[in-house]
Enzyme design. Structure first.
Site, PDB file in Angstrom:
ATOM      1  N   ASP A 112      -4.679  -1.746   1.503  1.00 43.22           N
ATOM      2  CA  ASP A 112      -3.364  -1.562   0.351  1.00 43.22           C
ATOM      3  C   ASP A 112      -3.315  -2.603  -0.209  1.00 43.22           C
ATOM      4  O   ASP A 112      -3.284  -3.754   0.313  1.00 43.22           O
ATOM      5  CB  ASP A 112      -2.137  -0.879   1.017  1.00 43.22           C
ATOM      6  N   ASP A 147      -6.146   7.490  -0.964  1.00 42.11           N
ATOM      7  CA  ASP A 147      -4.730   7.877  -1.115  1.00 42.11           C
ATOM      8  C   ASP A 147      -4.128   6.925  -2.185  1.00 42.11           C
ATOM      9  O   ASP A 147      -3.162   6.006  -1.777  1.00 42.11           O
ATOM     10  CB  ASP A 147      -4.117   7.661   0.256  1.00 42.11           C
ATOM     11  N   ASP A 166      -7.976  -5.525  -1.982  1.00 41.34           N
ATOM     12  CA  ASP A 166      -8.699  -4.745  -2.791  1.00 41.34           C
ATOM     13  C   ASP A 166      -9.446  -3.598  -2.126  1.00 41.34           C
ATOM     14  O   ASP A 166     -10.308  -3.840  -1.828  1.00 41.34           O
ATOM     15  CB  ASP A 166      -9.539  -5.405  -3.973  1.00 41.34           C
TER      16      ASP A 166
END
Lengths: 315, 315, 315, 315
Positions: A114, A164, A146
């Site tokens: 994330d 997600d 990243d």
């Protein structure tokens, strides 16, 4: 709730779907409200949805029905794979996607990449129900960084890659997680028999975005299956796209879905089972036609974009 | 501000003037949001008013124009008195009322009695500009407690009593700060030549409440003078009522107001001066007629009440 | 009004003061809603203000308090003149400005020049209280056309010129009714002893616009007097500017205002009288300072502009 | 759409889902706005949904997606019946339900019983696309009157009874169209092999109401099948309940649905086909569990009720 109580509340959250279509929600309590390096982050207690995470003014997930989104994102792909061991999650800061993936007995490692550590920390502190035991599970590993670069550096490593991320917005960091170049990198990062799934806008006001993402993925993988699940927090049937070169969830009969859940998944599911599976993978005629007629393949030079509200087709 | 920025904001404050008249304000940042023993307290950065205090969904004061409210509340009464030494403030949690009172050179003691210590603490921390140096001034004393009881226990002690309470709402704790019994106690608590002033709703949608408060006070004091000052944060000309048995601010010519300010007040004022004084104490015809025709005297058994929004005369 | 009734209502009007400050009003009934050649016109029954006229989303006047705006616009100038016979109104489509002017016994002719006949017709039909008997008064004459051009073609014809136009908005047709070239034409169109008055934004969020209009007018006329009157429908103390080369309303004592009204005005006034006059022409210190420091003179090439909401100083 | 255009709009419709959850929609034009004997009726052009009908503040149908609601309501039941000749519609004022029923070649008569002729007339005039040719079809007959009484007076007359009423609200006239006594009357009004279908709240915030309606119907008919279709105009997967003593739509394979449509339905459908059928009749696990655990049987003495907003479970 009487009007007098409503009047004392004062605090509201407005999600602008377009300049002329807004959802206004009462806020009982504000737990956290900060500007991180990447975005505005709010954790609030909605009157109608319970505690939830808001990024840049968009509801990301709320306790009322986050199970619908997270079960729908994770389980069809892992069940279709059959025996996933190494799972990569791109995004997923609340920890709930990891929580669901870790329910699969075969899973030995979940890596979550994330960009914004502030989202992870706020979720751990103010939304502990989301991550549940995921953050302390020895099979779980958090990488702050990243996601695109992480995928590009991985070769043949994962059984399942779950994307997600936030919606692709013009100029937003997530745009490059929805292009043909990215999906090729996802394929390279997979082990043989690997599967991927991505959240993909919705089948309501962003159907054309979902159709374009589907079209793009279909140029990279042999099997692509769009599906949807209604999430009250998003006011829409949320869209997902599954892809692989071999596994096909739509071909699995509902009774097999039920028996695979019974055999492979620890703990009970609240939304996903065989009949839900049939519901999600059977799409209405007008939705299927939008997929059939989509032509645009998103590239790094021309990424897809959930329209700016000012360019909304109906607005 | 582009629509896209507006869309990212998400957080809004809605002040319900009635069920069918609301003011919606964008909120840039939330500093504090808690439920105290007495009320919901929010300190937020409004896009249009700057940082401000909100109690039970009503804006109390904001940096953009709190000087108008606080100068209007404090100075006419202290100038009319001439040489106030001991000042009592009921309410006034932000500290700004005390700040203005302490500008008068003759003042030797300011006692502020506020019910809710949480308001005082939140103001000190998140709205330090409001109290400025008041909280550390040796002439200042904070009493956390019931203002009504404090006044009832005081006999012949104060030159000026300033009532800076929240609006009288049905069942609210401030209701008993607007009754004839309370005003009699205020009179008893004064030294000879004493003056009082109270905030008193507004001359717009709550004109009848202001008129009733005025009527009530006029049964206790020989001189009562209603006046008003427009405050953008309240969307209305805010109402105040001055009362005493001798001093009469309306009789002071504007040039005298200016020279008294020059002689008695330390530091400069931004809103109040001689011409402002004339503006405030000259009321429009329709407003004066409402005062002239008011009949209701508020008592402890039948306190005045800013109408519940559901009983709004226009709603 | 219970929440259930509020819920059934559905229809609301939102006036955007800036992107992050809005006033939301319930609408009980919609009488008229059309797009004219010049603007969107709505006549609606507001829950809080009664029946009213809305142009391009801005409330123009409502039965609840239009008397405050129209009496304030008309009477100070006509009283200051003393014996007006020929009156020119620029704008004023509802007919209420004409109605007030025709109350002056000395008036023999009122010419009203309005650009948009659709506004006049909708007002006559759905807001007959506004024009009252004005439209059928033999002294009244309606000219549908460009007010600026009408004024430029008139030389030494009018005792009083009343500018009741919409706010100056960038690119809007009313912009050229607020420039130095226009005010020179107004002066030329006056008889000796003539007076003018214009509505002029407000002393709240558009104080700098009002100050710039005042500065501009002061380069053309010897006497200019800004004044204000709070109008609930506008949520602000509305601004007006009086100008002439001789008459000075601020110099008239309140008792003279009262006796002139008694002698010259037919029928009773609800808002304006001597004390109201003092209230309106005495402006608060911060407002006067804004006038004193204004530098910008508006010209046809650089007309004044009520900021686009996106450029709001607080937004 | 720029903010400036949004600002000029002014007119909005607010649908209150609960006191603390509202959907705000821009309104481009208002065609009709009246209070009938039974309800407030508005026909407006929404910015996001096109022209639509609003009753008592609730969007009933809009051109953007009324086909989804009306095809979902009508076709599954008529296809399940096989050869419907006489069809009764309770409610359905816009004419769109009749329009869909008349597409079935076997249908020889459609009787539509609606309480409020004002709704029918406003729809004919301002929403002609809804009824299309239905109102002039010789097989169509309109009865203005009480649907409950009409059904009670009918014995063995109809092959299909379609209940297209407003939601059951406490004290509302539609409440008695959702009780066990009414469903018994519906059964009596059917020919052998008859089918019924009713709209039934939604599977989102009114899932318990839908479950209670389902439970009630299941005590009267041998086969009851709840199903849902997402309608953007309602922000939710809308609920329907099919019932009969013999026909079972869920047992029809999707390929049979497709061939029956081809054989029996004139003109093309935009939403309903075999795969849509599977999607609609397969319900998610949490929704099915709500049906399984429903206990309440609605009676005339205790009719079901979409909660007053003030009693919303989350509000």
């Amino acid at each position: 709730m009487s009007f007098s109580k409503m009047s004392k509340l004062g605090s509201y959250f407005i999600e602008f779907i377009s300049p002329t279509s807004w959802h206004v929600r009462g806020v009982r309590k504000i737990y956290y409200s900060e500007e991180s390096k990447y975005q505005r982050i709010d954790v609030v207690e909605f009157e109608d949805l319970g505690r939830g995470l808001v990024l840049d003014g968009k509801v990301q997930s709320a306790l009322y029905d986050e199970f619908i989104y997270h079960e729908s994102l994770v389980h069809p792909a892992l069940i279709a794979h059959g025996k996933p061991e190494r799972v990569l999650i791109i995004g997923g800061g609340e920890g709930a996607t990891a929580r669901e993936a870790l329910k699969h007995k075969s899973v030995r490692e979940v890596i979550m990449v994330d960009l914004d550590e502030a989202v992870v920390n706020a979720s751990k502190k103010y939304l502990p129900e989301m991550g549940a035991d995921a953050f302390s599970d020895p099979r779980f590993k958090l990488v702050v960084g990243d996601g695109r670069k992480y995928v590009e550096a991985a070769w043949g490593e994962f059984d399942a890659i779950i994307i997600d991320a936030t919606d692709p917005m013009e100029g937003g960091p997530a745009s490059l997680l929805y292009t043909v170049e990215f999906y090729r990198a996802v394929k390279n990062a997979m082990r043989p028999g690997g599967v991927m799934v991505t959240q993909a806008a919705n089948t309501s006001d962003a159907l054309d975005v979902m159709a374009s993402i589907h079209k793009t993925i279909s140029t990279v993988f042999k099997v692509t299956r769009p599906y949807s699940a209604y999430v009250t927090s998003y006011d829409a049937p949320w869209g997902f796209i599954f892809a692989s070169d071999s596994a096909d969830p739509k071909a699995i009969p509902p009774s097999d879905v039920d028996s695979k859940i019974a055999a492979n998944v620890k703990g009970s599911l609240k939304y996903y089972d065989g009949e839900t599976h049939v519901h999600m993978f059977s799409l209405p005629k007008n939705v299927r036609e939008a997929f059939a007629s989509a032509k645009r393949i998103a590239t790094d030079r021309e990424p897809p974009s959930v329209r700016l509200p000012s360019e909304h087709p109906l607005g």
